[in-house]
Design a protein around this motif. Structure first.
Motif, PDB file in Angstrom:
ATOM      1  N   MET A 192      50.687  35.695  40.861  1.00  0.00           N
ATOM      2  CA  MET A 192      49.433  36.128  41.532  1.00  0.00           C
ATOM      3  C   MET A 192      48.969  35.237  42.424  1.00  0.00           C
ATOM      4  N   ALA A 193      49.181  33.890  42.517  1.00  0.00           N
ATOM      5  CA  ALA A 193      48.890  32.968  43.588  1.00  0.00           C
ATOM      6  C   ALA A 193      49.927  33.281  44.686  1.00  0.00           C
ATOM      7  N   GLY A 194      50.990  33.720  44.439  1.00  0.00           N
ATOM      8  CA  GLY A 194      52.054  34.032  45.692  1.00  0.00           C
ATOM      9  C   GLY A 194      51.472  35.272  46.270  1.00  0.00           C
ATOM     10  N   LEU A 195      50.906  36.141  45.619  1.00  0.00           N
ATOM     11  CA  LEU A 195      50.633  37.513  46.466  1.00  0.00           C
ATOM     12  C   LEU A 195      49.234  37.054  47.147  1.00  0.00           C
ATOM     13  N   ILE A 196      48.400  36.353  46.518  1.00  0.00           N
ATOM     14  CA  ILE A 196      47.072  35.934  47.159  1.00  0.00           C
ATOM     15  C   ILE A 196      47.208  35.246  48.199  1.00  0.00           C
ATOM     16  N   ALA A 197      48.160  34.123  48.092  1.00  0.00           N
ATOM     17  CA  ALA A 197      48.549  33.390  49.386  1.00  0.00           C
ATOM     18  C   ALA A 197      48.905  34.225  50.719  1.00  0.00           C
ATOM     19  N   ARG A 198      49.786  35.160  50.595  1.00  0.00           N
ATOM     20  CA  ARG A 198      49.967  36.069  51.538  1.00  0.00           C
ATOM     21  C   ARG A 198      48.764  36.518  52.443  1.00  0.00           C
ATOM     22  N   GLU A 199      47.943  37.160  51.432  1.00  0.00           N
ATOM     23  CA  GLU A 199      46.703  37.947  52.121  1.00  0.00           C
ATOM     24  C   GLU A 199      45.793  36.867  52.957  1.00  0.00           C
ATOM     25  N   ILE A 200      45.701  35.504  52.415  1.00  0.00           N
ATOM     26  CA  ILE A 200      45.103  34.528  52.849  1.00  0.00           C
ATOM     27  C   ILE A 200      45.569  33.963  54.124  1.00  0.00           C
ATOM     28  N   GLN A 201      46.785  33.819  54.233  1.00  0.00           N
ATOM     29  CA  GLN A 201      47.588  33.558  55.406  1.00  0.00           C
ATOM     30  C   GLN A 201      47.367  34.343  56.420  1.00  0.00           C
ATOM     31  N   ALA A 202      47.151  35.743  56.187  1.00  0.00           N
ATOM     32  CA  ALA A 202      47.003  36.715  57.151  1.00  0.00           C
ATOM     33  C   ALA A 202      45.783  36.902  57.668  1.00  0.00           C
ATOM     34  N   CYS A 203      44.976  36.198  57.255  1.00  0.00           N
ATOM     35  CA  CYS A 203      43.522  36.201  57.847  1.00  0.00           C
ATOM     36  C   CYS A 203      43.497  35.286  59.106  1.00  0.00           C
ATOM     37  N   PRO A 204      42.499  35.746  60.031  1.00  0.00           N
ATOM     38  CA  PRO A 204      42.490  35.035  61.267  1.00  0.00           C
ATOM     39  C   PRO A 204      42.342  33.310  61.104  1.00  0.00           C
ATOM     40  N   ILE A 227      43.113  29.489  41.333  1.00  0.00           N
ATOM     41  CA  ILE A 227      42.463  28.874  42.576  1.00  0.00           C
ATOM     42  C   ILE A 227      43.366  27.266  42.646  1.00  0.00           C
ATOM     43  N   GLU A 228      43.450  26.758  41.308  1.00  0.00           N
ATOM     44  CA  GLU A 228      44.252  25.511  41.547  1.00  0.00           C
ATOM     45  C   GLU A 228      45.540  25.528  42.104  1.00  0.00           C
ATOM     46  N   LYS A 229      46.358  26.587  41.795  1.00  0.00           N
ATOM     47  CA  LYS A 229      47.629  26.719  42.310  1.00  0.00           C
ATOM     48  C   LYS A 229      47.807  27.256  43.819  1.00  0.00           C
ATOM     49  N   LEU A 230      46.612  27.973  44.211  1.00  0.00           N
ATOM     50  CA  LEU A 230      46.295  28.054  45.628  1.00  0.00           C
ATOM     51  C   LEU A 230      46.345  26.941  46.445  1.00  0.00           C
ATOM     52  N   GLU A 231      45.293  26.050  45.938  1.00  0.00           N
ATOM     53  CA  GLU A 231      45.102  24.838  46.643  1.00  0.00           C
ATOM     54  C   GLU A 231      46.319  23.951  46.741  1.00  0.00           C
ATOM     55  N   ALA A 232      47.184  24.023  45.637  1.00  0.00           N
ATOM     56  CA  ALA A 232      48.457  23.305  45.705  1.00  0.00           C
ATOM     57  C   ALA A 232      49.329  23.864  46.645  1.00  0.00           C
ATOM     58  N   THR A 233      49.571  25.280  46.686  1.00  0.00           N
ATOM     59  CA  THR A 233      50.250  25.824  47.733  1.00  0.00           C
ATOM     60  C   THR A 233      49.903  25.986  49.133  1.00  0.00           C
ATOM     61  N   LEU A 234      48.659  26.028  49.585  1.00  0.00           N
ATOM     62  CA  LEU A 234      48.252  26.241  50.873  1.00  0.00           C
ATOM     63  C   LEU A 234      47.481  24.842  51.454  1.00  0.00           C
ATOM     64  N   GLY A 235      47.467  24.034  50.391  1.00  0.00           N
ATOM     65  CA  GLY A 235      46.967  22.604  51.069  1.00  0.00           C
ATOM     66  C   GLY A 235      45.392  22.495  51.413  1.00  0.00           C
ATOM     67  N   HIS A 236      44.688  23.584  51.208  1.00  0.00           N
ATOM     68  CA  HIS A 236      43.300  23.700  51.518  1.00  0.00           C
ATOM     69  C   HIS A 236      42.755  24.719  50.426  1.00  0.00           C
ATOM     70  N   SER A 237      41.410  24.324  50.010  1.00  0.00           N
ATOM     71  CA  SER A 237      40.710  24.966  49.100  1.00  0.00           C
ATOM     72  C   SER A 237      39.788  26.217  49.780  1.00  0.00           C
ATOM     73  N   ASN A 238      39.866  27.236  49.189  1.00  0.00           N
ATOM     74  CA  ASN A 238      38.976  28.480  49.606  1.00  0.00           C
ATOM     75  C   ASN A 238      37.777  28.857  48.736  1.00  0.00           C
ATOM     76  N   SER A 239      36.807  29.142  49.355  1.00  0.00           N
ATOM     77  CA  SER A 239      35.673  29.470  48.255  1.00  0.00           C
ATOM     78  C   SER A 239      35.954  30.769  47.572  1.00  0.00           C
ATOM     79  N   PHE A 240      35.273  30.906  46.514  1.00  0.00           N
ATOM     80  CA  PHE A 240      35.648  32.073  45.634  1.00  0.00           C
ATOM     81  C   PHE A 240      34.734  32.740  44.610  1.00  0.00           C
ATOM     82  N   THR A 241      34.528  33.761  44.447  1.00  0.00           N
ATOM     83  CA  THR A 241      33.867  34.499  43.635  1.00  0.00           C
ATOM     84  C   THR A 241      34.558  35.166  42.649  1.00  0.00           C
ATOM     85  N   LEU A 242      33.760  35.344  41.078  1.00  0.00           N
ATOM     86  CA  LEU A 242      34.305  36.418  40.062  1.00  0.00           C
ATOM     87  C   LEU A 242      33.421  37.344  39.781  1.00  0.00           C
ATOM     88  N   ALA A 243      33.884  38.579  39.846  1.00  0.00           N
ATOM     89  CA  ALA A 243      32.847  39.638  39.415  1.00  0.00           C
ATOM     90  C   ALA A 243      33.475  40.604  38.543  1.00  0.00           C
TER      91      ALA A 243
END
Ligand SMILES: C=CC1=C(C)c2cc3[nH]c(cc4nc(cc5[nH]c(cc1n2)c(C)c5CCC(=O)O)C(CCC(=O)O)=C4C)c(C)c3C=C
Ligand SMILES: [Fe+2]
Ligand SMILES: [Fe+2]
Length: 391
Positions: free
Chosen positions: A172-184, A222-238
């Motif tokens: 899951m983190a792998g797929l999400i990281a790709r979309e985060i990195q595609a953001c400006p 989220i923890e895995k994303l931080e470890a992969t990307l080296g920064h933390s992103n804000s998040f919401t769960l709904a």
């Protein structure tokens, strides 16, 4: 070498527009989906609700090409998992058991028996346990086992959930990281987890662990994303896909999106968290309804993370889960479907005077009978209310 049957559980979906009504009838006939105090009302109410909902659902299925892709994707997942297991040296054959549409659970069990397998691993395609999903399928399988001594004799190992499994979280983190990195500006992208909802009473009264497992899972991702990307992103769960008038888990996805728009969020990475395949709730509800709502709320960049489908890391993770289950003890269907024993499942039946649990139950039952009679009269066009001129 033992012949292993891997039984994949999923919900099923209508493949053609004319299947939508009967599929909805099957779904609403399930007491794990609509919890009624009186089982005699289940089928009439299922007929009523499915009839009332059919045209809205059909419209949604039309907008994604006229049917659900769930069977096609689940069968691909089954084939890929079977190949991954054989590469691990396990003589596995995979079977698909859908709860409310073809191929039904009975036909998967018939195939398992015909193939003479030696043992069965049950693997829900729901990473998070809910009474309404894995729980319902486990109970269906339990009924089939009780009615069939040959099936009952097969050793069985059930995987209850895998919301915190490394393979699943990392995929899951792998797929999400790709979309985060595609953001400006990847650092400021807001990660929006949208899970399928369940009625709040499932969690608070029946003890469904679903909400807890979803929250743990989101945190681990989220923890895995931080470890992969080296920064933390804000998040919401709904929670999305609410059906009916009762309160479901909150915040609701539509309200949370509007709130983020008001707060000035521009880049949103939307993660369908409780689903491992594309289906109506990702392709129609998120991609069409929520995307439109997000743009109207001021969000300018709406990126939806694809569902896992046959993602290789995900399939590898499933194969490892099956391998671990085979190395471990038998886990039967009762153990897999068990809920914490301290919770209230249904309020007591005992009659007592006064404003108490019992009177609430009886009020609810009488209201349900009255309401059902009213709906039947509304549809049939005759009955006591017509007789006295009120309808
Ligand atoms: C984690 C996944 C799911 C949970 C939890 C869940 C609970 C749940 N769903 C309904 C009502 C409906 N679900 C419908 C379709 C549907 N739901 C899931 C997954 C979960 N449901 C899937 C995979 C599908 C199949 C989608 C497809 O592509 O065909 C539907 C039909 C579609 C519609 O009309 O919106 C209904 C209705 C309830 C009431 C519930 C919890 C009690
Ligand atoms: Fe659903
Ligand atoms: Fe929906």
């Amino acid at each position: 070498m033992a012949k292993v049957g891997v039984l994949l559980l999923n919900l099923g979906g209508p493949e053609r527009i004319q299947d939508v009504g009967p599929f909805l009838y099957n779904l609403f006939s399930d007491p794990e989906i609509i919890r009624l105090p009186n089982p005699a009302l289940q089928k009439p109410l299922a007929w009523l609700i499915s009839s009332l909902r059919a045209s809205k659902s059909q419209e949604a299925y039309r907008s994604i090409g006229g049917g659900s892709p769930l069977r096609r994707i689940t069968e691909q997942q089954a084939r890929e998992l079977q190949s991954a297991l054989r590469l691990l040296g396990i003589e596995a054959t995979s079977y698909v058991a859908m709860r409310y549409w073809h191929p039904f659970t009975e036909s998967a069990v018939a195939d398992i028996k015909a193939d003479d397998v030696d043992e069965v691993v049950v693997l829900p395609l729901y990473p998070h346990f809910s009474i309404s999903t894995s729980g319902s399928s486990f109970r269906e399988l339990q009924r089939l086992r009780q009615a069939d001594p040959v099936f009952a004799a097969l050793p069985i190992r059930c995987i209850r959930s895998y919301h915190d499994d490394r393979g699943y979280i990392d995929a899951m983190a792998g797929l999400i990281a790709r979309e985060i990195q595609a953001c400006p500006d990847p650092d400021s992208a807001h990660v929006f987890f949208s899970a399928h909802g369940v009625p709040k009473s499932y969690v608070e009264e029946a003890g469904d662990p679903y909400q807890g497992e979803i929250e743990t899972c989101a945190r681990l991702i989220i923890e895995k994303l931080e470890a992969t990307l080296g920064h933390s992103n804000s998040f919401t769960l709904a929670y999305q896909s609410r059906v009916g008038p009762v309160e479901w888990l909150k915040p609701y996805t539509d309200e949370a999106l509007a709130e983020l728009g008001r707060q000035g969020v521009k880049d949103l990475v939307v993660v369908p968290i409780s689903f491992v395949s594309e289906h109506i709730e990702t392709l129609e509800e998120i991609d069409i309804e929520y995307r439109k709502l997000a743009f109207e709320s001021g969000i300018t960049n709406f990126r939806r993370v694809p569902a896992l489908d046959t993602n290789p890391a995900f399939i590898q993770g499933l194969a490892r889960l099956v391998q671990q289950a085979l190395d471990g003890p038998e886990v039967n269907l009762d153990q897999a479907a068990a809920l914490p024993s301290t919770v209230k499942l249904y309020p007591q039946d005992k009659w007592a005077w006064g404003w108490n649990n019992s009177s609430e139950v009886w009020n609810g039952r009488l209201a349900m009978v009255g309401f059902s009679a009213f709906l039947v009269e509304l549809i049939s066009g005759s009955g006591p209310l017509h007789a006295i001129g009120l309808l």
